[in-house]
Design a protein around this motif. Structure first.
Motif, PDB file in Angstrom:
ATOM      1  N   THR A   5    -108.948  45.005 -51.288  1.00 57.97           N
ATOM      2  CA  THR A   5    -108.837  44.392 -49.965  1.00 57.97           C
ATOM      3  C   THR A   5    -109.373  42.971 -49.970  1.00 57.97           C
ATOM      4  N   GLY A   6    -110.533  42.774 -50.611  1.00 60.02           N
ATOM      5  CA  GLY A   6    -111.106  41.436 -50.684  1.00 60.02           C
ATOM      6  C   GLY A   6    -110.218  40.460 -51.439  1.00 60.02           C
ATOM      7  N   THR A   7    -109.633  40.923 -52.544  1.00 57.77           N
ATOM      8  CA  THR A   7    -108.742  40.059 -53.323  1.00 57.77           C
ATOM      9  C   THR A   7    -107.512  39.673 -52.517  1.00 57.77           C
ATOM     10  N   MET A   8    -106.925  40.640 -51.806  1.00 56.75           N
ATOM     11  CA  MET A   8    -105.728  40.366 -51.009  1.00 56.75           C
ATOM     12  C   MET A   8    -106.029  39.336 -49.926  1.00 56.75           C
ATOM     13  N   LEU A   9    -107.162  39.476 -49.251  1.00 54.20           N
ATOM     14  CA  LEU A   9    -107.536  38.517 -48.207  1.00 54.20           C
ATOM     15  C   LEU A   9    -107.703  37.115 -48.790  1.00 54.20           C
ATOM     16  N   GLY A  10    -108.353  37.037 -49.944  1.00 56.95           N
ATOM     17  CA  GLY A  10    -108.562  35.741 -50.570  1.00 56.95           C
ATOM     18  C   GLY A  10    -107.267  35.068 -50.965  1.00 56.95           C
ATOM     19  N   LEU A  11    -106.317  35.845 -51.499  1.00 55.52           N
ATOM     20  CA  LEU A  11    -105.038  35.282 -51.923  1.00 55.52           C
ATOM     21  C   LEU A  11    -104.213  34.818 -50.725  1.00 55.52           C
ATOM     22  N   LEU A  12    -104.225  35.590 -49.646  1.00 56.13           N
ATOM     23  CA  LEU A  12    -103.470  35.200 -48.453  1.00 56.13           C
ATOM     24  C   LEU A  12    -104.051  33.928 -47.843  1.00 56.13           C
ATOM     25  N   GLU A  13    -105.363  33.791 -47.898  1.00 55.73           N
ATOM     26  CA  GLU A  13    -106.002  32.575 -47.404  1.00 55.73           C
ATOM     27  C   GLU A  13    -105.577  31.384 -48.261  1.00 55.73           C
ATOM     28  N   GLN A  14    -105.548  31.575 -49.581  1.00 59.65           N
ATOM     29  CA  GLN A  14    -105.145  30.501 -50.481  1.00 59.65           C
ATOM     30  C   GLN A  14    -103.698  30.086 -50.249  1.00 59.65           C
ATOM     31  N   ALA A  15    -102.825  31.052 -49.921  1.00 61.96           N
ATOM     32  CA  ALA A  15    -101.403  30.761 -49.704  1.00 61.96           C
ATOM     33  C   ALA A  15    -101.108  30.296 -48.286  1.00 61.96           C
ATOM     34  N   ASN A  16    -102.154  30.148 -47.464  1.00 61.52           N
ATOM     35  CA  ASN A  16    -101.993  29.731 -46.061  1.00 61.52           C
ATOM     36  C   ASN A  16    -101.121  30.703 -45.265  1.00 61.52           C
ATOM     37  N   LEU A  17    -101.245  31.977 -45.591  1.00 64.26           N
ATOM     38  CA  LEU A  17    -100.497  33.012 -44.870  1.00 64.26           C
ATOM     39  C   LEU A  17    -101.421  33.691 -43.866  1.00 64.26           C
ATOM     40  N   HIS A  18    -102.092  32.886 -43.049  1.00 62.57           N
ATOM     41  CA  HIS A  18    -103.084  33.403 -42.095  1.00 62.57           C
ATOM     42  C   HIS A  18    -102.453  34.382 -41.106  1.00 62.57           C
ATOM     43  N   ASP A  19    -101.221  34.099 -40.683  1.00 62.90           N
ATOM     44  CA  ASP A  19    -100.585  34.904 -39.641  1.00 62.90           C
ATOM     45  C   ASP A  19    -100.228  36.305 -40.123  1.00 62.90           C
ATOM     46  N   GLU A  20    -100.285  36.529 -41.447  1.00 62.22           N
ATOM     47  CA  GLU A  20     -99.867  37.824 -41.976  1.00 62.22           C
ATOM     48  C   GLU A  20    -101.031  38.787 -42.161  1.00 62.22           C
ATOM     49  N   VAL A  21    -102.260  38.318 -41.892  1.00 59.49           N
ATOM     50  CA  VAL A  21    -103.429  39.143 -42.164  1.00 59.49           C
ATOM     51  C   VAL A  21    -103.439  40.426 -41.338  1.00 59.49           C
ATOM     52  N   LYS A  22    -102.814  40.414 -40.158  1.00 60.11           N
ATOM     53  CA  LYS A  22    -102.800  41.606 -39.321  1.00 60.11           C
ATOM     54  C   LYS A  22    -101.383  42.130 -39.097  1.00 60.11           C
ATOM     55  N   GLY A  23    -100.422  41.635 -39.852  1.00 56.90           N
ATOM     56  CA  GLY A  23     -99.034  41.983 -39.613  1.00 56.90           C
ATOM     57  C   GLY A  23     -98.511  43.121 -40.470  1.00 56.90           C
TER      58      GLY A  23
END
Length: 433
Positions: free
Chosen positions: A260-278
């Protein structure tokens, strides 16, 4: 259906990327994580598992799960047997505690099923929502620092030391010099905005090393080994014993927070903020859980989103097309193992250091003037690389956050969901340490 129509599902225009960029990003990610097809079999072979079968299981599990991540979740995130989890499986559970590898594969299968159930119940979304935003940024930075340490270690720039834990490696080593050359190439090419600079660096440094005889080429094509020695070799009955409970629980919690921590970090790096709860994040969690169960059946340890995906993201990857390229390459490497192993570590290590710098930029998003925020964030950032464990760093950061906010009279500001997570980590530290 035209080629363009078939790519519509990846929404390339929406994410301001191109087929060329995504393909280069996919190749870059694969080259930085291709070591897993060599390292994972070597680690698991210490348990008595057949090395060739684990090689095939690693390629198949990673290929299938990463393809699914691209086609279903549309994330530029590669999935493969997790480093750290395979070591815990081999050296702690099997080596030190004496469990059989067959029984531990059964434990991996159960953890995959539990992950699926928790995703179905939206527990992992609840977990994501429970972690305060500053800690999310801290986790991202910690992962970046961790990637940097891995890159410096792999290149030989830093080495272990009995006196100081780590120290500077030999700067006279050809491998170290080539790593430094590769890093400088990436930086300069990035400055001049040369597309595919990371991939150019990897190929150039590999060719220089081969030219001077530092690395070697062992052929091109070979038939994959048999999967039979590990396929469906699970001891399901053993997991019913009470003695297995602590091993399964510890393994499960470690994988849960690491993934879970790795996935959050990668999404932050890819600027996919809107997908964190989608929905796409939900699909990604499903893929990890099903992939873990599939990996156990094939004969490998639990699957995880790979931090090396940040290399492809750094090369411009923003959609699932990046993951599709990685998945296809994992299938191809079954028949091109000699070629895959020809890319030396000193050629890919500089990529990890460079990507670490890109990820670490988000450290400015943390309010360092607020001491209650600064301390747990600092602990998280530092302890992820120093403990060599993403989950341990997250746990220490969360526990310090809970303690500091409580002692300063701000317990009401703590998200209620963070309390049970803290209790879980207390139990985990007692079980695992």
């Amino acid at each position: 259906m035209s080629f363009g129509d078939s790519l519509y599902m990846f929404q390339l225009k929406h994410y301001q990327t191109t087929v060329r960029t995504e393909v280069i990003a996919g190749i870059t990610t694969f080259l930085t994580m291709a070591y897993i097809v060599i390292v994972n079999p070597s680690i698991l072979a210490t348990t008595g598992m057949d090395k060739g079968a684990v090689f095939v299981a690693t390629c198949l599990a990673a290929g299938i799960a990463t393809l699914a991540m691209g086609l279903w979740a549309n994330f530029p995130v590669a999935v493969a047997p997790g480093m750290g989890m395979n070591a815990y499986f081999a050296f702690v559970l099997v080596g030190a505690q004496g469990y059989s590898w067959e029984s531990m594969l059964a434990a991996v299968l159960i953890s995959g099923i539990l992950f699926y159930i928790l995703t179905l119940l939206r527990f992992r979304h609840w977990l994501v929502e429970a972690i305060p935003e500053p800690l999310v940024f801290a986790i991202t930075c910690g992962i970046g620092l961790f990637i940097g340490v891995l890159g410096l270690k792999s290149s030989g720039i830093i080495v272990s030391s009995p006196a100081t834990l780590v120290t500077l490696g030999s700067l006279h080593s050809p491998e170290v010099l080539l790593s430094l050359l590769g890093f400088l190439m990436i930086v300069v090419l990035d400055y001049y905005r040369v597309k595919g600079g990371i991939l150019i660096s990897i190929i150039a440094v590999s060719m220089i090393g081969a030219l001077f005889g530092i690395s070697s080429f062992h052929g091109l094509v070979s038939m994959p080994p048999s999967l039979a020695p590990t396929w469906l070799h699970l001891d399901i009955n053993s997991v019913l014993h009470v003695s297995m409970i602590s091993a399964i629980v510890t393994f499960f919690i470690l994988v849960l927070f690491d993934n879970t921590g790795t996935m959050l970090g990668l999404l932050e790096q890819a600027n996919l903020h809107d997908e964190v709860k989608g929905k796409r994040l939900t699909r990604a969690f499903y893929i990890e859980s099903i992939g873990t169960a599939l990996g156990a059946l094939l004969g490998t340890t639990s699957l995880s989103a790979y931090v090396e995906s940040a290399a492809g993201i750094g090369a411009g990857g923003r959609t699932g097309l990046t993951s599709v390229v990685v998945g296809v390459l994992f299938f191809a490497v079954l028949f091109f193992a000699p070629l895959a192993t020809a890319i030396p570590t000193y050629a890919t290590a500089p990529v990890l250091v460079y990507v670490a710098i890109l990820i670490f930029r988000c450290i400015v998003k943390i309010d360092w003037q607020e001491i209650r925020v600064a301390v747990p964030c600092f602990i998280t950032v530092v302890m992820i690389p120093l403990s060599f464990s993403i989950s341990d760093g997250i746990g220490l950061g969360i526990l310090s956050y809970l303690i500091i906010y409580t002692l300063t009279g701000k317990a009401k500001e703590i998200p209620w969901g963070l309390w049970p997570i803290g209790v879980l980590f207390i139990g985990l530290f007692f079980l695992a340490h």
